[in-house]
Design a protein around this motif. Structure first.
Motif, PDB file in Angstrom:
ATOM      1  N   ALA A  35       0.838  -1.203   0.000  1.00 27.63           N
ATOM      2  CA  ALA A  35       0.000   0.000   0.000  1.00 27.63           C
ATOM      3  C   ALA A  35       0.870   1.249   0.000  1.00 27.63           C
ATOM      4  O   ALA A  35       1.896   1.304   0.664  1.00 27.63           O
ATOM      5  CB  ALA A  35      -0.911  -0.007   1.221  1.00 27.63           C
ATOM      6  N   THR A  36       0.448   2.240  -0.753  1.00 28.29           N
ATOM      7  CA  THR A  36       1.171   3.504  -0.772  1.00 28.29           C
ATOM      8  C   THR A  36       0.745   4.345   0.426  1.00 28.29           C
ATOM      9  O   THR A  36      -0.406   4.358   0.818  1.00 28.29           O
ATOM     10  CB  THR A  36       0.892   4.293  -2.070  1.00 28.29           C
ATOM     11  N   ILE A 156       7.310  -3.843 -12.703  1.00 28.53           N
ATOM     12  CA  ILE A 156       7.257  -2.723 -11.763  1.00 28.53           C
ATOM     13  C   ILE A 156       6.244  -1.688 -12.245  1.00 28.53           C
ATOM     14  O   ILE A 156       5.454  -1.164 -11.455  1.00 28.53           O
ATOM     15  CB  ILE A 156       8.657  -2.109 -11.567  1.00 28.53           C
ATOM     16  N   VAL A 157       6.230  -1.414 -13.545  1.00 31.80           N
ATOM     17  CA  VAL A 157       5.273  -0.459 -14.102  1.00 31.80           C
ATOM     18  C   VAL A 157       3.844  -0.890 -13.759  1.00 31.80           C
ATOM     19  O   VAL A 157       3.043  -0.096 -13.245  1.00 31.80           O
ATOM     20  CB  VAL A 157       5.456  -0.329 -15.634  1.00 31.80           C
ATOM     21  N   ARG A 158       3.514  -2.146 -14.014  1.00 29.79           N
ATOM     22  CA  ARG A 158       2.150  -2.621 -13.737  1.00 29.79           C
ATOM     23  C   ARG A 158       1.849  -2.618 -12.237  1.00 29.79           C
ATOM     24  O   ARG A 158       0.758  -2.247 -11.818  1.00 29.79           O
ATOM     25  CB  ARG A 158       1.929  -4.004 -14.322  1.00 29.79           C
ATOM     26  N   ALA A 159       2.817  -3.029 -11.410  1.00 25.77           N
ATOM     27  CA  ALA A 159       2.591  -3.058  -9.958  1.00 25.77           C
ATOM     28  C   ALA A 159       2.318  -1.656  -9.417  1.00 25.77           C
ATOM     29  O   ALA A 159       1.422  -1.460  -8.595  1.00 25.77           O
ATOM     30  CB  ALA A 159       3.791  -3.686  -9.247  1.00 25.77           C
ATOM     31  N   VAL A 160       3.080  -0.663  -9.884  1.00 32.11           N
ATOM     32  CA  VAL A 160       2.856   0.719  -9.434  1.00 32.11           C
ATOM     33  C   VAL A 160       1.482   1.193  -9.915  1.00 32.11           C
ATOM     34  O   VAL A 160       0.743   1.823  -9.155  1.00 32.11           O
ATOM     35  CB  VAL A 160       3.981   1.662  -9.927  1.00 32.11           C
ATOM     36  N   ALA A 161       1.127   0.883 -11.146  1.00 35.78           N
ATOM     37  CA  ALA A 161      -0.184   1.281 -11.664  1.00 35.78           C
ATOM     38  C   ALA A 161      -1.295   0.663 -10.819  1.00 35.78           C
ATOM     39  O   ALA A 161      -2.241   1.357 -10.426  1.00 35.78           O
ATOM     40  CB  ALA A 161      -0.320   0.869 -13.128  1.00 35.78           C
ATOM     41  N   HIS A 162      -1.201  -0.631 -10.529  1.00 36.45           N
ATOM     42  CA  HIS A 162      -2.230  -1.297  -9.723  1.00 36.45           C
ATOM     43  C   HIS A 162      -2.310  -0.716  -8.318  1.00 36.45           C
ATOM     44  O   HIS A 162      -3.408  -0.541  -7.778  1.00 36.45           O
ATOM     45  CB  HIS A 162      -1.967  -2.801  -9.660  1.00 36.45           C
ATOM     46  N   THR A 163      -1.172  -0.417  -7.722  1.00 37.65           N
ATOM     47  CA  THR A 163      -1.159   0.178  -6.384  1.00 37.65           C
ATOM     48  C   THR A 163      -1.865   1.527  -6.366  1.00 37.65           C
ATOM     49  O   THR A 163      -2.455   1.912  -5.363  1.00 37.65           O
ATOM     50  CB  THR A 163       0.299   0.322  -5.886  1.00 37.65           C
ATOM     51  N   HIS A 164      -1.833   2.223  -7.489  1.00 35.41           N
ATOM     52  CA  HIS A 164      -2.490   3.528  -7.611  1.00 35.41           C
ATOM     53  C   HIS A 164      -3.890   3.394  -8.229  1.00 35.41           C
ATOM     54  O   HIS A 164      -4.432   4.357  -8.757  1.00 35.41           O
ATOM     55  CB  HIS A 164      -1.619   4.482  -8.425  1.00 35.41           C
ATOM     56  N   HIS A 165      -4.462   2.179  -8.183  1.00 38.52           N
ATOM     57  CA  HIS A 165      -5.819   1.898  -8.685  1.00 38.52           C
ATOM     58  C   HIS A 165      -5.948   2.146 -10.185  1.00 38.52           C
ATOM     59  O   HIS A 165      -7.007   2.549 -10.671  1.00 38.52           O
ATOM     60  CB  HIS A 165      -6.859   2.694  -7.903  1.00 38.52           C
ATOM     61  N   GLY A 166      -4.869   1.897 -10.905  1.00 39.77           N
ATOM     62  CA  GLY A 166      -4.878   2.059 -12.351  1.00 39.77           C
ATOM     63  C   GLY A 166      -4.452   0.779 -13.032  1.00 39.77           C
ATOM     64  O   GLY A 166      -4.457  -0.300 -12.428  1.00 39.77           O
ATOM     65  N   ASP A 167      -4.059   0.897 -14.278  1.00 42.99           N
ATOM     66  CA  ASP A 167      -3.634  -0.281 -15.029  1.00 42.99           C
ATOM     67  C   ASP A 167      -2.585   0.121 -16.059  1.00 42.99           C
ATOM     68  O   ASP A 167      -2.457   1.286 -16.422  1.00 42.99           O
ATOM     69  CB  ASP A 167      -4.815  -0.941 -15.730  1.00 42.99           C
ATOM     70  N   ALA A 168      -1.856  -0.888 -16.505  1.00 40.61           N
ATOM     71  CA  ALA A 168      -0.856  -0.714 -17.566  1.00 40.61           C
ATOM     72  C   ALA A 168      -1.215  -1.658 -18.700  1.00 40.61           C
ATOM     73  O   ALA A 168      -1.614  -2.795 -18.463  1.00 40.61           O
ATOM     74  CB  ALA A 168       0.537  -1.026 -17.036  1.00 40.61           C
ATOM     75  N   ALA A 169      -1.073  -1.178 -19.905  1.00 41.96           N
ATOM     76  CA  ALA A 169      -1.358  -1.996 -21.079  1.00 41.96           C
ATOM     77  C   ALA A 169      -0.294  -1.707 -22.134  1.00 41.96           C
ATOM     78  O   ALA A 169       0.332  -0.643 -22.126  1.00 41.96           O
ATOM     79  CB  ALA A 169      -2.743  -1.671 -21.626  1.00 41.96           C
ATOM     80  N   ALA A 170      -0.106  -2.657 -23.008  1.00 40.46           N
ATOM     81  CA  ALA A 170       0.865  -2.482 -24.089  1.00 40.46           C
ATOM     82  C   ALA A 170       0.254  -2.974 -25.391  1.00 40.46           C
ATOM     83  O   ALA A 170      -0.608  -3.853 -25.383  1.00 40.46           O
ATOM     84  CB  ALA A 170       2.151  -3.252 -23.788  1.00 40.46           C
ATOM     85  N   ALA A 171       0.705  -2.380 -26.472  1.00 42.60           N
ATOM     86  CA  ALA A 171       0.240  -2.778 -27.795  1.00 42.60           C
ATOM     87  C   ALA A 171       1.398  -2.665 -28.771  1.00 42.60           C
ATOM     88  O   ALA A 171       2.187  -1.719 -28.693  1.00 42.60           O
ATOM     89  CB  ALA A 171      -0.914  -1.886 -28.243  1.00 42.60           C
ATOM     90  N   THR A 179       4.012   0.288 -27.691  1.00 44.40           N
ATOM     91  CA  THR A 179       3.496   1.423 -26.942  1.00 44.40           C
ATOM     92  C   THR A 179       2.959   0.887 -25.620  1.00 44.40           C
ATOM     93  O   THR A 179       2.157  -0.041 -25.617  1.00 44.40           O
ATOM     94  CB  THR A 179       2.382   2.152 -27.695  1.00 44.40           C
ATOM     95  N   VAL A 180       3.419   1.446 -24.520  1.00 48.38           N
ATOM     96  CA  VAL A 180       2.952   1.080 -23.186  1.00 48.38           C
ATOM     97  C   VAL A 180       2.218   2.295 -22.636  1.00 48.38           C
ATOM     98  O   VAL A 180       2.735   3.415 -22.691  1.00 48.38           O
ATOM     99  CB  VAL A 180       4.124   0.694 -22.256  1.00 48.38           C
ATOM    100  N   THR A 181       1.024   2.066 -22.107  1.00 45.90           N
ATOM    101  CA  THR A 181       0.221   3.147 -21.561  1.00 45.90           C
ATOM    102  C   THR A 181      -0.238   2.784 -20.156  1.00 45.90           C
ATOM    103  O   THR A 181      -0.730   1.679 -19.933  1.00 45.90           O
ATOM    104  CB  THR A 181      -1.015   3.425 -22.453  1.00 45.90           C
ATOM    105  N   VAL A 182      -0.068   3.719 -19.244  1.00 46.04           N
ATOM    106  CA  VAL A 182      -0.573   3.570 -17.874  1.00 46.04           C
ATOM    107  C   VAL A 182      -1.684   4.597 -17.720  1.00 46.04           C
ATOM    108  O   VAL A 182      -1.507   5.765 -18.057  1.00 46.04           O
ATOM    109  CB  VAL A 182       0.537   3.811 -16.834  1.00 46.04           C
ATOM    110  N   THR A 183      -2.814   4.130 -17.188  1.00 50.75           N
ATOM    111  CA  THR A 183      -3.937   5.015 -16.901  1.00 50.75           C
ATOM    112  C   THR A 183      -4.233   4.925 -15.413  1.00 50.75           C
ATOM    113  O   THR A 183      -4.342   3.829 -14.861  1.00 50.75           O
ATOM    114  CB  THR A 183      -5.182   4.597 -17.719  1.00 50.75           C
ATOM    115  N   LEU A 184      -4.322   6.089 -14.772  1.00 50.02           N
ATOM    116  CA  LEU A 184      -4.590   6.196 -13.348  1.00 50.02           C
ATOM    117  C   LEU A 184      -5.786   7.115 -13.120  1.00 50.02           C
ATOM    118  O   LEU A 184      -6.064   7.989 -13.947  1.00 50.02           O
ATOM    119  CB  LEU A 184      -3.367   6.778 -12.613  1.00 50.02           C
ATOM    120  N   PRO A 185      -6.462   6.950 -11.981  1.00 47.66           N
ATOM    121  CA  PRO A 185      -7.565   7.875 -11.702  1.00 47.66           C
ATOM    122  C   PRO A 185      -7.044   9.312 -11.609  1.00 47.66           C
ATOM    123  O   PRO A 185      -5.986   9.567 -11.047  1.00 47.66           O
ATOM    124  CB  PRO A 185      -8.087   7.408 -10.344  1.00 47.66           C
ATOM    125  N   CYS A 186      -7.812  10.231 -12.186  1.00 46.66           N
ATOM    126  CA  CYS A 186      -7.455  11.663 -12.110  1.00 46.66           C
ATOM    127  C   CYS A 186      -7.589  12.139 -10.662  1.00 46.66           C
ATOM    128  O   CYS A 186      -8.429  11.667  -9.917  1.00 46.66           O
ATOM    129  CB  CYS A 186      -8.370  12.498 -12.978  1.00 46.66           C
TER     130      CYS A 186
END
Length: 188
Positions: A35-36, A156-171, A179-186
């Motif tokens: 937890a952060t 690590i990218v995905r773990a940090v995103a999940h800890t911040h209630h977001g997600d990481a995706a790649a295409a 391309t890797v994109t992380v989306t987090l709640p505003c």
């Protein structure tokens, strides 16, 4: 007359540096999965700008063309973990880019939240290969055996995103690369 002997200086073996980086990455992964506690306002655009400044010399050595489109992307989170997250996937994009390739970095907001996206030129990847990139210690076959990393960067990218209630995706990118994109709640 006796011969003078020099005491050999202990040399830091290159594997020692690799082990240090691995231990640092494992500690970051463990911290990211917990937890952060330091939740502060953070603009992902400012963090991305700082990371790009830190990577400037590496990008120049590889003759990478950096395209940054950094719109405000306010979130609430752990500033150190968010910097590590963006640093990891920019580092990956530089490391696995083609010489004289393009490094795209974008930040902003959408209806889904604040985002940071990083794209690079590189090897052509099949969509089924993408999920493996986020698993700890797993790399694609053309990367295994290289001394380029431990296979923890995108974990690590995905773990940090999940800890911040977001997600990481790649295409995969058309013509090669990722391309890797992380989306987090505003931030509210």
């Amino acid at each position: 007359m006796g011969r003078a002997f020099r005491t050999p200086r202990p040399r830091r073996h290159r594997w020692a540096a690799c082990h240090e980086r691995l231990i640092d990455a494992l500690l970051t992964l463990a911290r990211a999965e917990s937890a952060t506690s330091d939740l502060l306002p953070v603009d992902l655009a400012e963090v991305a700008c700082s990371v790009l400044d830190q990577m400037d010399e590496r990008c120049r050595r590889r003759n990478l063309r950096v395209r940054a489109h950094l719109d405000e992307a306010p979130v609430t989170g752990d500033p150190l973990l968010l910097e590590q997250m963006i640093g990891n996937f920019v580092d990956n994009a530089v490391k696995y880019n083609l010489d004289e390739g393009v490094l795209d970095v974008r930040t902003g907001t959408t209806a889904a939240g604040a985002f940071v996206g990083v794209g690079n030129d590189g090897a052509t990847l099949a969509p089924h290969e993408i999920p493996v990139l986020f698993e700890p210690f797993r790399r694609l076959t053309d990367r295994v055996g290289s001394t380029r990393g431990s296979g923890l960067g995108l974990s690590i990218v995905r773990a940090v995103a999940h800890t911040h209630h977001g997600d990481a995706a790649a295409a995969p990118r058309t013509g090669g690369g990722l391309t890797v994109t992380v989306t987090l709640p505003c931030a509210r």
